[in-house]
Scaffold this motif. Structure first.
Motif, PDB file in Angstrom:
ATOM      1  N   GLU A  14      35.523   2.645 -25.725  1.00 19.53           N
ATOM      2  CA  GLU A  14      35.760   1.362 -25.067  1.00 19.53           C
ATOM      3  C   GLU A  14      36.580   0.438 -25.967  1.00 19.53           C
ATOM      4  OE1 GLU A  14      33.123  -2.433 -23.953  1.00 19.53           O
ATOM      5  OE2 GLU A  14      32.579  -0.634 -22.806  1.00 19.53           O
ATOM      6  N   GLY A  15      36.212   0.351 -27.230  1.00 24.44           N
ATOM      7  CA  GLY A  15      36.963  -0.471 -28.170  1.00 24.44           C
ATOM      8  C   GLY A  15      38.392   0.009 -28.340  1.00 24.44           C
ATOM      9  N   ILE A  16      38.572   1.318 -28.362  1.00 23.09           N
ATOM     10  CA  ILE A  16      39.918   1.882 -28.478  1.00 23.09           C
ATOM     11  C   ILE A  16      40.767   1.510 -27.271  1.00 23.09           C
ATOM     12  CG2 ILE A  16      41.224   4.050 -28.546  1.00 23.09           C
ATOM     13  CD1 ILE A  16      38.829   5.222 -30.166  1.00 23.09           C
ATOM     14  N   VAL A  17      40.184   1.618 -26.080  1.00 25.57           N
ATOM     15  CA  VAL A  17      40.920   1.258 -24.856  1.00 25.57           C
ATOM     16  C   VAL A  17      41.262  -0.230 -24.866  1.00 25.57           C
ATOM     17  CG1 VAL A  17      40.742   1.067 -22.331  1.00 25.57           C
ATOM     18  CG2 VAL A  17      40.039   3.186 -23.480  1.00 25.57           C
ATOM     19  N   LEU A  18      40.324  -1.068 -25.284  1.00 25.86           N
ATOM     20  CA  LEU A  18      40.611  -2.501 -25.378  1.00 25.86           C
ATOM     21  C   LEU A  18      41.750  -2.758 -26.362  1.00 25.86           C
ATOM     22  CD1 LEU A  18      36.994  -4.002 -25.391  1.00 25.86           C
ATOM     23  CD2 LEU A  18      38.633  -4.006 -23.493  1.00 25.86           C
ATOM     24  N   ALA A  19      41.760  -2.035 -27.479  1.00 27.15           N
ATOM     25  CA  ALA A  19      42.827  -2.206 -28.469  1.00 27.15           C
ATOM     26  C   ALA A  19      44.181  -1.786 -27.897  1.00 27.15           C
ATOM     27  CB  ALA A  19      42.506  -1.409 -29.734  1.00 27.15           C
ATOM     28  N   ILE A  20      44.202  -0.712 -27.133  1.00 26.74           N
ATOM     29  CA  ILE A  20      45.445  -0.280 -26.485  1.00 26.74           C
ATOM     30  C   ILE A  20      45.928  -1.358 -25.525  1.00 26.74           C
ATOM     31  CG2 ILE A  20      46.435   1.386 -24.854  1.00 26.74           C
ATOM     32  CD1 ILE A  20      44.495   3.480 -26.148  1.00 26.74           C
ATOM     33  N   LEU A  21      44.997  -1.914 -24.747  1.00 28.64           N
ATOM     34  CA  LEU A  21      45.366  -2.937 -23.769  1.00 28.64           C
ATOM     35  C   LEU A  21      45.719  -4.267 -24.433  1.00 28.64           C
ATOM     36  CD1 LEU A  21      42.810  -2.124 -20.942  1.00 28.64           C
ATOM     37  CD2 LEU A  21      45.272  -1.595 -21.012  1.00 28.64           C
ATOM     38  N   PHE A  22      45.273  -4.472 -25.662  1.00 32.75           N
ATOM     39  CA  PHE A  22      45.682  -5.660 -26.404  1.00 32.75           C
ATOM     40  C   PHE A  22      47.175  -5.563 -26.732  1.00 32.75           C
ATOM     41  CE2 PHE A  22      46.412  -7.862 -30.463  1.00 32.75           C
ATOM     42  CZ  PHE A  22      46.002  -9.136 -30.116  1.00 32.75           C
ATOM     43  N   ALA A  23      47.610  -4.349 -27.046  1.00 35.61           N
ATOM     44  CA  ALA A  23      49.012  -4.136 -27.407  1.00 35.61           C
ATOM     45  C   ALA A  23      49.935  -4.227 -26.194  1.00 35.61           C
ATOM     46  CB  ALA A  23      49.179  -2.778 -28.091  1.00 35.61           C
ATOM     47  N   ARG A  24      49.461  -3.727 -25.056  1.00 35.18           N
ATOM     48  CA  ARG A  24      50.293  -3.787 -23.850  1.00 35.18           C
ATOM     49  C   ARG A  24      49.460  -3.437 -22.638  1.00 35.18           C
ATOM     50  NH1 ARG A  24      52.034   1.317 -22.001  1.00 35.18           N
ATOM     51  NH2 ARG A  24      51.454   3.005 -23.388  1.00 35.18           N
ATOM     52  N   ARG A  25      49.929  -3.862 -21.491  1.00 34.84           N
ATOM     53  CA  ARG A  25      49.249  -3.496 -20.243  1.00 34.84           C
ATOM     54  C   ARG A  25      49.562  -2.039 -19.928  1.00 34.84           C
ATOM     55  NH1 ARG A  25      51.353  -6.463 -15.285  1.00 34.84           N
ATOM     56  NH2 ARG A  25      52.339  -4.586 -14.620  1.00 34.84           N
ATOM     57  N   ALA A  26      48.634  -1.373 -19.255  1.00 29.16           N
ATOM     58  CA  ALA A  26      48.816   0.050 -18.998  1.00 29.16           C
ATOM     59  C   ALA A  26      47.925   0.494 -17.845  1.00 29.16           C
ATOM     60  CB  ALA A  26      48.476   0.855 -20.249  1.00 29.16           C
ATOM     61  N   TYR A  27      48.248   1.640 -17.304  1.00 28.33           N
ATOM     62  CA  TYR A  27      47.378   2.253 -16.299  1.00 28.33           C
ATOM     63  C   TYR A  27      46.685   3.452 -16.930  1.00 28.33           C
ATOM     64  CZ  TYR A  27      51.486   5.259 -15.440  1.00 28.33           C
ATOM     65  OH  TYR A  27      52.545   6.103 -15.569  1.00 28.33           O
ATOM     66  N   GLY A  28      45.701   3.969 -16.245  1.00 29.08           N
ATOM     67  CA  GLY A  28      44.817   4.978 -16.806  1.00 29.08           C
ATOM     68  C   GLY A  28      45.512   6.186 -17.399  1.00 29.08           C
ATOM     69  N   TYR A  29      46.450   6.753 -16.670  1.00 29.62           N
ATOM     70  CA  TYR A  29      47.103   7.952 -17.179  1.00 29.62           C
ATOM     71  C   TYR A  29      47.902   7.654 -18.450  1.00 29.62           C
ATOM     72  CZ  TYR A  29      49.811  12.171 -17.677  1.00 29.62           C
ATOM     73  OH  TYR A  29      50.366  13.305 -18.198  1.00 29.62           O
ATOM     74  N   GLU A  30      48.533   6.479 -18.523  1.00 31.30           N
ATOM     75  CA  GLU A  30      49.273   6.101 -19.742  1.00 31.30           C
ATOM     76  C   GLU A  30      48.342   6.050 -20.950  1.00 31.30           C
ATOM     77  OE1 GLU A  30      52.851   3.060 -18.899  1.00 31.30           O
ATOM     78  OE2 GLU A  30      50.880   2.325 -18.271  1.00 31.30           O
ATOM     79  N   ILE A  31      47.156   5.503 -20.748  1.00 31.88           N
ATOM     80  CA  ILE A  31      46.184   5.398 -21.838  1.00 31.88           C
ATOM     81  C   ILE A  31      45.749   6.791 -22.279  1.00 31.88           C
ATOM     82  CG2 ILE A  31      43.854   4.603 -22.438  1.00 31.88           C
ATOM     83  CD1 ILE A  31      44.418   2.222 -20.495  1.00 31.88           C
ATOM     84  N   THR A  32      45.450   7.643 -21.304  1.00 34.54           N
ATOM     85  CA  THR A  32      45.051   9.020 -21.619  1.00 34.54           C
ATOM     86  C   THR A  32      46.163   9.747 -22.365  1.00 34.54           C
ATOM     87  OG1 THR A  32      43.657   9.074 -19.639  1.00 34.54           O
ATOM     88  CG2 THR A  32      44.210  11.186 -20.639  1.00 34.54           C
ATOM     89  N   ALA A  33      47.402   9.610 -21.897  1.00 33.27           N
ATOM     90  CA  ALA A  33      48.536  10.278 -22.543  1.00 33.27           C
ATOM     91  C   ALA A  33      48.720   9.769 -23.969  1.00 33.27           C
ATOM     92  CB  ALA A  33      49.813  10.064 -21.728  1.00 33.27           C
ATOM     93  N   TRP A  34      48.576   8.473 -24.190  1.00 35.71           N
ATOM     94  CA  TRP A  34      48.723   7.909 -25.528  1.00 35.71           C
ATOM     95  C   TRP A  34      47.646   8.477 -26.456  1.00 35.71           C
ATOM     96  CZ3 TRP A  34      45.923   5.158 -29.073  1.00 35.71           C
ATOM     97  CH2 TRP A  34      46.645   4.625 -30.148  1.00 35.71           C
ATOM     98  N   LEU A  35      46.404   8.522 -25.970  1.00 35.62           N
ATOM     99  CA  LEU A  35      45.314   9.073 -26.771  1.00 35.62           C
ATOM    100  C   LEU A  35      45.581  10.524 -27.145  1.00 35.62           C
ATOM    101  CD1 LEU A  35      42.300   7.496 -24.878  1.00 35.62           C
ATOM    102  CD2 LEU A  35      42.924   7.054 -27.258  1.00 35.62           C
ATOM    103  N   ARG A  36      46.068  11.294 -26.192  1.00 30.17           N
ATOM    104  CA  ARG A  36      46.379  12.701 -26.469  1.00 30.17           C
ATOM    105  C   ARG A  36      47.509  12.813 -27.485  1.00 30.17           C
ATOM    106  NH1 ARG A  36      45.785  14.805 -20.264  1.00 30.17           N
ATOM    107  NH2 ARG A  36      43.513  14.938 -20.283  1.00 30.17           N
ATOM    108  N   ASP A  37      48.505  11.946 -27.366  1.00 25.32           N
ATOM    109  CA  ASP A  37      49.606  11.939 -28.335  1.00 25.32           C
ATOM    110  C   ASP A  37      49.111  11.605 -29.749  1.00 25.32           C
ATOM    111  OD1 ASP A  37      51.459  12.577 -26.393  1.00 25.32           O
ATOM    112  OD2 ASP A  37      52.218  10.515 -26.183  1.00 25.32           O
ATOM    113  N   GLN A  38      48.022  10.853 -29.826  1.00 24.22           N
ATOM    114  CA  GLN A  38      47.460  10.464 -31.119  1.00 24.22           C
ATOM    115  C   GLN A  38      46.494  11.501 -31.675  1.00 24.22           C
ATOM    116  OE1 GLN A  38      48.619   7.720 -32.780  1.00 24.22           O
ATOM    117  NE2 GLN A  38      50.035   7.788 -31.065  1.00 24.22           N
TER     118      GLN A  38
END
Length: 117
Positions: A14-38
């Protein structure tokens, strides 16, 4: 990803997702793809969506439906003031835990009976 790593990630996702959304707005698949890239290759898309539903219900994000070229409109999430407060609390808690764990690790390494039972 090992079982212990997976369990620890669940506790911080949850904190990781909040941190991603702090950096920019996103939809679910974008967040999942970013996490996988990391390197979080075992993250299931459904897990991220469950977190998004939970933080939306708690009022931590604003949601906008935007048209999609493929299929129904996408829900795009952005962090609101309440979400930023929650993220600040996450970082305070994270700092506390990492400091204490580092201290514990250092004390353990310096222990003369390390590894003895």
């Amino acid at each position: 990803m090992g079982k212990q790593e997976t369990e620890m990630l669940k506790g911080t996702l949850e904190g990781i997702v909040l941190a991603i959304l702090f950096a920019r707005r996103a939809y679910g698949y974008e967040i999942t793809a970013w996490l996988r890239d990391q390197g979080f290759s075992d993250i299931a898309e459904g897990t991220v969506y469950a977190v998004l539903v939970r933080i939306e219900q708690r009022g931590l994000v604003d949601v906008e439906k935007v048209p999609s070229e493929k299929g129904p409109p996408r829900k795009v999430y952005s962090l609101n003031d309440q979400g930023r407060e929650q993220l600040d609390e996450f970082w305070r808690t994270w700092s506390f835990l990492t400091e204490r764990l580092s201290q514990l690790r250092t004390e353990h390494a310096d222990s003369p009976d390390q590894g003895e039972k």
